[in-house]
Write a protein that holds these residues in place. Structure first.
Motif, short mmCIF file in Angstrom:
data_model
loop_
_atom_site.label_atom_id
_atom_site.label_comp_id
_atom_site.label_asym_id
_atom_site.label_seq_id
_atom_site.Cartn_x
_atom_site.Cartn_y
_atom_site.Cartn_z
N ALA A 7 1.44 7.50 4.80
CA ALA A 7 0.07 7.70 4.33
C ALA A 7 0.06 8.32 2.94
O ALA A 7 -0.76 7.94 2.09
CB ALA A 7 -0.68 8.60 5.32
N ARG A 8 1.00 9.27 2.71
CA ARG A 8 1.08 9.87 1.37
C ARG A 8 1.47 8.82 0.34
O ARG A 8 0.98 8.83 -0.79
CB ARG A 8 2.05 11.04 1.37
CG ARG A 8 1.53 12.27 2.07
CD ARG A 8 2.43 13.47 1.81
NE ARG A 8 3.74 13.30 2.43
CZ ARG A 8 4.05 13.67 3.66
NH1 ARG A 8 3.12 14.22 4.45
NH2 ARG A 8 5.28 13.50 4.14
N SER A 50 -8.74 9.52 -9.52
CA SER A 50 -7.56 9.93 -8.77
C SER A 50 -7.79 11.33 -8.21
O SER A 50 -8.48 12.14 -8.81
CB SER A 50 -6.32 9.92 -9.68
OG SER A 50 -5.21 10.50 -9.03
N SER A 51 -7.20 11.60 -7.05
CA SER A 51 -7.33 12.92 -6.45
C SER A 51 -6.22 13.88 -6.90
O SER A 51 -6.26 15.06 -6.58
CB SER A 51 -7.29 12.80 -4.91
OG SER A 51 -6.08 12.19 -4.50
N THR A 52 -5.23 13.36 -7.63
CA THR A 52 -4.11 14.19 -8.10
C THR A 52 -3.81 13.87 -9.56
O THR A 52 -4.24 12.84 -10.10
CB THR A 52 -2.86 13.95 -7.26
OG1 THR A 52 -2.47 12.57 -7.38
CG2 THR A 52 -3.10 14.28 -5.80
N GLU A 86 7.21 10.54 -2.81
CA GLU A 86 6.74 9.95 -1.56
C GLU A 86 7.77 8.96 -1.01
O GLU A 86 7.96 8.87 0.22
CB GLU A 86 5.40 9.27 -1.77
CG GLU A 86 4.22 10.24 -1.94
CD GLU A 86 4.23 10.95 -3.29
OE1 GLU A 86 3.57 11.98 -3.41
OE2 GLU A 86 4.91 10.44 -4.21
N GLY A 133 0.72 5.67 0.63
CA GLY A 133 -0.47 4.82 0.47
C GLY A 133 -1.49 5.43 -0.47
O GLY A 133 -2.22 4.71 -1.16
N ASP A 134 -1.52 6.75 -0.52
CA ASP A 134 -2.45 7.42 -1.45
C ASP A 134 -2.05 7.20 -2.89
O ASP A 134 -2.85 7.45 -3.80
CB ASP A 134 -2.50 8.92 -1.15
CG ASP A 134 -3.18 9.21 0.18
OD1 ASP A 134 -3.92 8.33 0.66
OD2 ASP A 134 -2.98 10.31 0.72
N ARG A 135 -0.84 6.77 -3.11
CA ARG A 135 -0.39 6.47 -4.48
C ARG A 135 -0.97 5.15 -4.98
O ARG A 135 -0.85 4.85 -6.17
CB ARG A 135 1.14 6.38 -4.56
CG ARG A 135 1.89 7.61 -4.10
CD ARG A 135 1.71 8.76 -5.05
NE ARG A 135 0.60 9.61 -4.68
CZ ARG A 135 0.18 10.66 -5.37
NH1 ARG A 135 0.79 10.98 -6.50
NH2 ARG A 135 -0.83 11.39 -4.97
N ILE A 165 -4.49 3.20 -5.46
CA ILE A 165 -5.95 3.36 -5.47
C ILE A 165 -6.57 1.98 -5.29
O ILE A 165 -6.27 1.05 -6.04
CB ILE A 165 -6.42 4.02 -6.77
CG1 ILE A 165 -5.78 5.41 -6.91
CG2 ILE A 165 -7.94 4.11 -6.81
CD1 ILE A 165 -6.13 6.11 -8.21
N ARG A 166 -7.44 1.88 -4.28
CA ARG A 166 -8.02 0.58 -3.92
C ARG A 166 -9.54 0.56 -4.15
O ARG A 166 -10.17 1.62 -4.24
CB ARG A 166 -7.71 0.26 -2.45
CG ARG A 166 -6.23 0.19 -2.15
CD ARG A 166 -5.96 -0.08 -0.68
NE ARG A 166 -4.53 -0.13 -0.40
CZ ARG A 166 -3.80 -1.25 -0.51
NH1 ARG A 166 -4.39 -2.41 -0.85
NH2 ARG A 166 -2.50 -1.23 -0.27
N SER A 186 5.38 7.36 -7.46
CA SER A 186 5.55 7.78 -6.06
C SER A 186 7.00 8.04 -5.70
O SER A 186 7.42 7.78 -4.56
CB SER A 186 4.96 6.71 -5.14
OG SER A 186 5.60 5.46 -5.36
#
Length: 375
Positions: A164-165, A79-81, A110, A167-169, A171-172, A107
């Motif tokens: 988009a934010r 994860s990036s966060t 978001e 969608g970042d929630r 992970i694919r 999210s």
């Protein structure tokens, strides 16, 4: 009285005869041992042994190295966060397609951002529609309608960014592959760089291995090679050299080659140690079964069977050996083609001792030795 003396004389004679019988028996037993079983007796039988024949055999010149298996593509899913996991959409060991959702992160912020952005888009759309109508009627200046149009486009861009934010929630999977074991569950807090799961594409296995630069004249992309693994004893995997590095390591004077092995059943796993053999060609040389060669330090010996006046004897002969392949040892010097040698059980043989190659029970390993002789 006379009867008593008679019995005493008879008992004495019987005792003397028994003593003489024992003495003769011991004397003749010793003579028989000397004439029949003595190791130095003429025509005596020696240790029964199996026989192998030194004969030509094909050997493959190979470069043998050890490498570690890698997947065609391997990645740690992170994860990036820092966020809580609210949903896990895979199971351990599952095969997933490229782009498949794996984990849903919390999210709420978001979601609220999308609602706000959508509301701003709706408001900007209404203002644009009103000013455009007034401008078309000539009631409002055209510049007012253009400003409203710019505000609408800005609101739409803000909505796209909010989506988009969100969608970042999720992970694919970046590519198709197999998920490894994981311990994450809904409610797990993940941090940037923390591994959520592993993903490996094992349809093709890659092995990078170093080779001395002197083999550069032999190596080329497409060259076939084989590999074996301790997990699958006796099984050989076939592959090819895919790439050769563009640089040579100045410290080791070695070049790195990359081999690729098809892995349709996924049996070779990333991280598995493989023994890679690169074939250089075939040659023919004299060979003997491995069991027929005895080693003492750096010296190798075989027992050559020779005929003499007292029968067959085992002569210890020093030989120079080469490579070992398929249960046979390459013999470079010391014996000639067609020489008969002791095939196994060398620990029971003494140099120049008599041996028996026919009759009796053959030594262990006689069958493999006979097979080697036939080849």
């Amino acid at each position: 009285m006379v009867k008593r003396h008679f019995f005493l004389i008879a008992a004495g004679v019987l005792f003397a005869l028994m003593v003489l019988a024992v003495i003769f028996r011991l004397a003749f037993a010793g003579d028989g041992a000397d004439s029949k079983g003595g190791p130095g007796a003429r025509g005596g039988r020696g240790q029964a042994v199996s026989v192998a024949t030194v004969s030509p055999r094909d050997f493959s010149d190979q470069i043998r190295v050890i490498g570690v298996a890698r997947g065609a593509r391997s990645v740690n899913i992170t994860s990036s966060t820092s966020e809580l996991i609210t949903r896990v959409m895979f199971s351990d060991g599952q095969r997933v397609a490229a782009g498949a959702p794996l984990v849903q992160l919390q999210s709420r912020e978001e979601d609220a951002g999308i609602i706000q952005a959508q509301a701003e888009v709706n408001q900007a759309q209404r203002e644009y529609d009103r000013y455009k109508t007034l401008a078309d009627r000539g009631v409002a200046p055209r510049v007012t309608a253009e400003q409203a149009e710019t505000a609408l486009e800005t609101a739409q861009a803000a909505l796209a960014a909010a989506r988009a934010r969100l969608g970042d929630r999720v992970i694919r999977a970046p590519f198709a592959g197999t998920i490894g074991l994981t311990t994450v569950t809904p409610g797990t807090l993940v941090s940037p760089g923390g591994v959520i799961a592993t993903l490996d594409d094992t349809s093709v296995i890659r092995v990078d291995f170093p080779l001395p630069e002197r083999y550069l004249g032999v190596l080329r992309p497409g060259l076939p090679l084989t590999a074996t693994a301790d997990a699958y004893e006796g099984e050989v995997f076939s592959g090819r050299i895919a790439l050769i590095d563009s640089r040579i390591n100045e410290a080791t004077r070695a070049v790195t080659a990359r081999a690729e092995f098809p892995n349709p059943g996924g049996r070779i796993l990333p991280g598995m140690m493989l023994r890679v053999a690169v074939a250089q060609g075939q040659r023919q040389s004299l060979a003997a079964p491995e069991a027929a060669v005895q080693y003492e330090g750096q010296t190798a010996f075989v027992y050559r069977i020779a005929r003499g006046e007292r029968g067959e004897t085992a002569q210890r002969v020093e030989v120079k050996t080469g490579m070992v392949e398929g249960g046979f040892v390459e013999i470079l010097s010391g014996v000639a083609a067609g020489d008969r040698i002791v095939g196994s059980g060398l620990n029971r043989i003494q140099p120049n001792s008599p041996v028996s190659t026919g009759g009796g029970r053959p030594g262990a390993g006689a069958a493999p030795a006979a097979k080697g002789a036939a080849q």
